[in-house]
Design a protein around this motif. Structure first.
Motif, mmCIF file in Angstrom:
data_model
loop_
_atom_site.group_PDB
_atom_site.id
_atom_site.type_symbol
_atom_site.label_atom_id
_atom_site.label_comp_id
_atom_site.label_asym_id
_atom_site.label_seq_id
_atom_site.Cartn_x
_atom_site.Cartn_y
_atom_site.Cartn_z
ATOM 1 N N ILE A 50 0.800 -1.044 -0.290
ATOM 2 C CA ILE A 50 -0.037 -0.311 -0.025
ATOM 3 C C ILE A 50 0.877 0.914 -0.404
ATOM 4 O O ILE A 50 1.755 1.171 0.285
ATOM 5 N N ARG A 51 0.525 1.761 -0.962
ATOM 6 C CA ARG A 51 1.612 3.399 -0.859
ATOM 7 C C ARG A 51 -0.018 4.974 -0.159
ATOM 8 O O ARG A 51 -1.129 4.755 -0.929
ATOM 9 N N ARG A 52 0.396 5.756 0.205
ATOM 10 C CA ARG A 52 -0.233 6.985 -0.005
ATOM 11 C C ARG A 52 0.330 7.783 -0.089
ATOM 12 O O ARG A 52 1.295 8.183 -0.616
ATOM 13 N N ILE A 53 -1.095 8.717 -1.386
ATOM 14 C CA ILE A 53 -0.737 9.504 -2.165
ATOM 15 C C ILE A 53 -1.590 10.795 -0.964
ATOM 16 O O ILE A 53 -2.915 11.118 -0.618
ATOM 17 N N THR A 54 -0.968 11.609 -0.781
ATOM 18 C CA THR A 54 -0.512 12.819 -0.537
ATOM 19 C C THR A 54 -0.751 13.852 -2.374
ATOM 20 O O THR A 54 0.134 14.350 -3.083
ATOM 21 N N LEU A 55 -1.767 14.364 -2.424
ATOM 22 C CA LEU A 55 -2.345 15.075 -3.714
ATOM 23 C C LEU A 55 -2.561 16.073 -3.393
ATOM 24 O O LEU A 55 -3.534 16.740 -2.574
ATOM 25 N N TYR A 56 -1.451 17.887 -4.116
ATOM 26 C CA TYR A 56 -1.805 19.060 -3.564
ATOM 27 C C TYR A 56 -2.185 19.671 -5.352
ATOM 28 O O TYR A 56 -1.714 19.295 -6.124
ATOM 29 N N VAL A 57 -2.904 20.283 -5.290
ATOM 30 C CA VAL A 57 -3.708 21.170 -6.319
ATOM 31 C C VAL A 57 -3.668 22.122 -6.208
ATOM 32 O O VAL A 57 -4.145 22.532 -5.388
ATOM 33 N N PRO A 58 -2.565 23.737 -7.052
ATOM 34 C CA PRO A 58 -3.155 24.982 -6.346
ATOM 35 C C PRO A 58 -4.622 25.314 -6.948
ATOM 36 O O PRO A 58 -5.624 25.039 -7.126
ATOM 37 N N PRO A 59 -4.771 26.701 -6.531
ATOM 38 C CA PRO A 59 -6.278 27.302 -6.326
ATOM 39 C C PRO A 59 -6.013 27.845 -7.459
ATOM 40 O O PRO A 59 -5.342 28.313 -8.343
ATOM 41 N N GLY A 60 -7.512 28.207 -8.056
ATOM 42 C CA GLY A 60 -8.021 28.399 -8.985
ATOM 43 C C GLY A 60 -8.224 27.636 -10.716
ATOM 44 O O GLY A 60 -8.148 26.866 -9.741
ATOM 45 N N GLU A 61 -8.310 28.175 -11.474
ATOM 46 C CA GLU A 61 -7.735 26.766 -12.475
ATOM 47 C C GLU A 61 -7.354 26.666 -13.351
ATOM 48 O O GLU A 61 -6.337 27.244 -13.474
ATOM 49 N N ALA A 62 -6.988 25.315 -13.477
ATOM 50 C CA ALA A 62 -6.525 24.857 -14.108
ATOM 51 C C ALA A 62 -6.045 24.888 -15.847
ATOM 52 O O ALA A 62 -6.454 25.971 -16.829
ATOM 53 N N PRO A 63 -4.354 25.518 -15.876
ATOM 54 C CA PRO A 63 -4.539 25.581 -17.565
ATOM 55 C C PRO A 63 -4.661 24.820 -18.280
ATOM 56 O O PRO A 63 -5.162 23.641 -18.127
ATOM 57 N N ALA A 64 -5.090 25.628 -19.622
ATOM 58 C CA ALA A 64 -5.228 24.556 -20.312
ATOM 59 C C ALA A 64 -5.377 23.394 -20.977
ATOM 60 O O ALA A 64 -5.749 21.948 -21.048
ATOM 61 N N ASN A 76 5.938 11.483 2.633
ATOM 62 C CA ASN A 76 5.691 11.951 3.936
ATOM 63 C C ASN A 76 6.534 12.117 4.646
ATOM 64 O O ASN A 76 6.383 13.410 5.545
ATOM 65 N N ALA A 77 8.095 11.986 4.261
ATOM 66 C CA ALA A 77 8.773 13.545 4.989
ATOM 67 C C ALA A 77 9.096 15.180 3.746
ATOM 68 O O ALA A 77 9.432 15.962 5.116
ATOM 69 N N LEU A 78 8.726 14.807 2.792
ATOM 70 C CA LEU A 78 8.993 16.199 1.834
ATOM 71 C C LEU A 78 7.977 17.051 0.968
ATOM 72 O O LEU A 78 7.840 17.719 0.760
ATOM 73 N N VAL A 79 6.295 16.050 1.733
ATOM 74 C CA VAL A 79 5.146 16.749 1.281
ATOM 75 C C VAL A 79 5.337 18.243 1.811
ATOM 76 O O VAL A 79 4.463 18.963 1.100
ATOM 77 N N GLY A 80 5.211 18.260 3.014
ATOM 78 C CA GLY A 80 4.700 20.117 3.979
ATOM 79 C C GLY A 80 5.820 20.946 3.323
ATOM 80 O O GLY A 80 5.486 22.226 2.965
ATOM 81 N N THR A 81 7.083 20.385 3.038
ATOM 82 C CA THR A 81 8.081 21.527 2.868
ATOM 83 C C THR A 81 7.944 21.592 0.613
ATOM 84 O O THR A 81 8.062 23.040 0.722
ATOM 85 N N ALA A 82 7.467 20.806 0.320
ATOM 86 C CA ALA A 82 7.461 21.303 -1.370
ATOM 87 C C ALA A 82 5.963 21.680 -1.410
ATOM 88 O O ALA A 82 5.785 23.019 -2.305
ATOM 89 N N ILE A 83 5.100 21.567 -0.804
ATOM 90 C CA ILE A 83 3.480 22.450 -0.635
ATOM 91 C C ILE A 83 4.051 23.662 -0.747
ATOM 92 O O ILE A 83 3.696 24.861 -1.005
ATOM 93 N N ASP A 84 4.991 24.050 0.741
ATOM 94 C CA ASP A 84 5.060 25.427 1.083
ATOM 95 C C ASP A 84 5.329 26.161 0.298
ATOM 96 O O ASP A 84 5.397 27.500 -0.178
#
Length: 275
Positions: A50-64, A76-84
């Protein structure tokens, strides 16, 4: 006008907080969340991890064409840093050099720990692999060599799962990994160079298991012409041994396998490797 002493002023303020309509008291603690994220598990059953996936999507409308996407190993270790980084830096392209906002796909494991040593040892290392003693007393043996299956998971199972949740630009996808994760990035580059447009390997463990990765790189070099944008990063103690390593009995072997050697194998040092 009568001047109020500091003690009297503090007394009045304390009393105000007790009156109806005064300052609102803090409520119960609540779990903190990362803005713009969802989390879900993939895999399981029939021996599939099993892999745990965290998906971050920026606010607003996606590019075409959809969002550019950064896939992170050791999520697990990197997602918070990357999102910030995305939230802070991508909104100021003139200062940061980031041309557009982008989605983040962090691939981790169902644990609250930063790293799952058993999971990453299997997923990120090239075949054929070996078996090692447990990482912790009473734990399962460490197995290596699952990189081919993990690459299949990223391209055949994870990618459609992300596409069901947000539009992704297939022509602008990056893969990032460090240490064992960097080893996997280079393995994947050698075996599926079309899977991502950008490859980022930080301190890749190319020495692992007698540098088995190099046979994949050799096949990559001899294969059909293609172009891949590759960023290789090496830390200070990959150009020289760390102080605690200087007196180790395998000092010379460690010197011989420093990650900078791969920079000479793969390209011109300009961030782009072609074959």
């Amino acid at each position: 006008m009568r001047l109020l002493s500091r003690r009297l002023v503090l007394g009045h303020l304390a009393g105000i907080s007790l009156l109806p309509g005064g300052p609102v008291r803090a409520g119960a603690d609540e779990p903190a969340t990362l803005p713009g994220t969802v989390r879900f598990d993939l895999g399981g059953g029939e021996g599939r991890p099993i892999r745990r996936i965290t998906l971050y999507v920026p606010p607003g409308e996606a590019p075409a064409a959809g969002w550019p996407a950064l896939t992170l190993l050791d999520g697990n270790a990197l997602v918070g840093t990357a999102i910030d980084i995305e939230r802070v830096q991508a909104t100021y392209p003139a200062g940061s050099g980031i041309g557009s906002r982008f989605a983040i796909v962090a691939v981790g494991y169902p644990t609250e720990e930063a790293y799952d040593s058993v999971g990453r040892s299997w997923d990120y290392t090239p075949p054929p692999g070996r078996t090692y003693p447990p990482y912790k007393p009473g734990g399962p043996p460490l197995r290596t060599g699952g990189a081919a299956a993990f690459l299949d998971f990223l391209t055949r199972e994870l990618r459609p799962a992300i596409a069901r949740r947000c539009p992704i630009d297939r022509s602008r996808q990056a893969l990032f990994g460090h240490s064992f994760g960097g080893l996997f990035v280079l393995y994947a580059l050698a075996h599926a160079p079309e899977a991502f447009s950008h490859w980022i390997a930080a301190s890749p463990s190319i020495f692992w298991e007698d540098a088995a990765l190099l046979s994949s790189i050799d096949g990559f070099e001899k294969g059909p012409p293609t172009c891949a944008r590759v960023l290789l990063m090496a830390g200070a103690y990959e150009a020289e041994l760390a102080p605690f390593q200087q007196a180790l009995p395998d000092r010379e072997q460690r010197l011989a396998r420093l990650a900078e050697e791969l920079c000479r194998i793969l390209g011109d040092g300009g961030g782009q490797a072609a074959r």
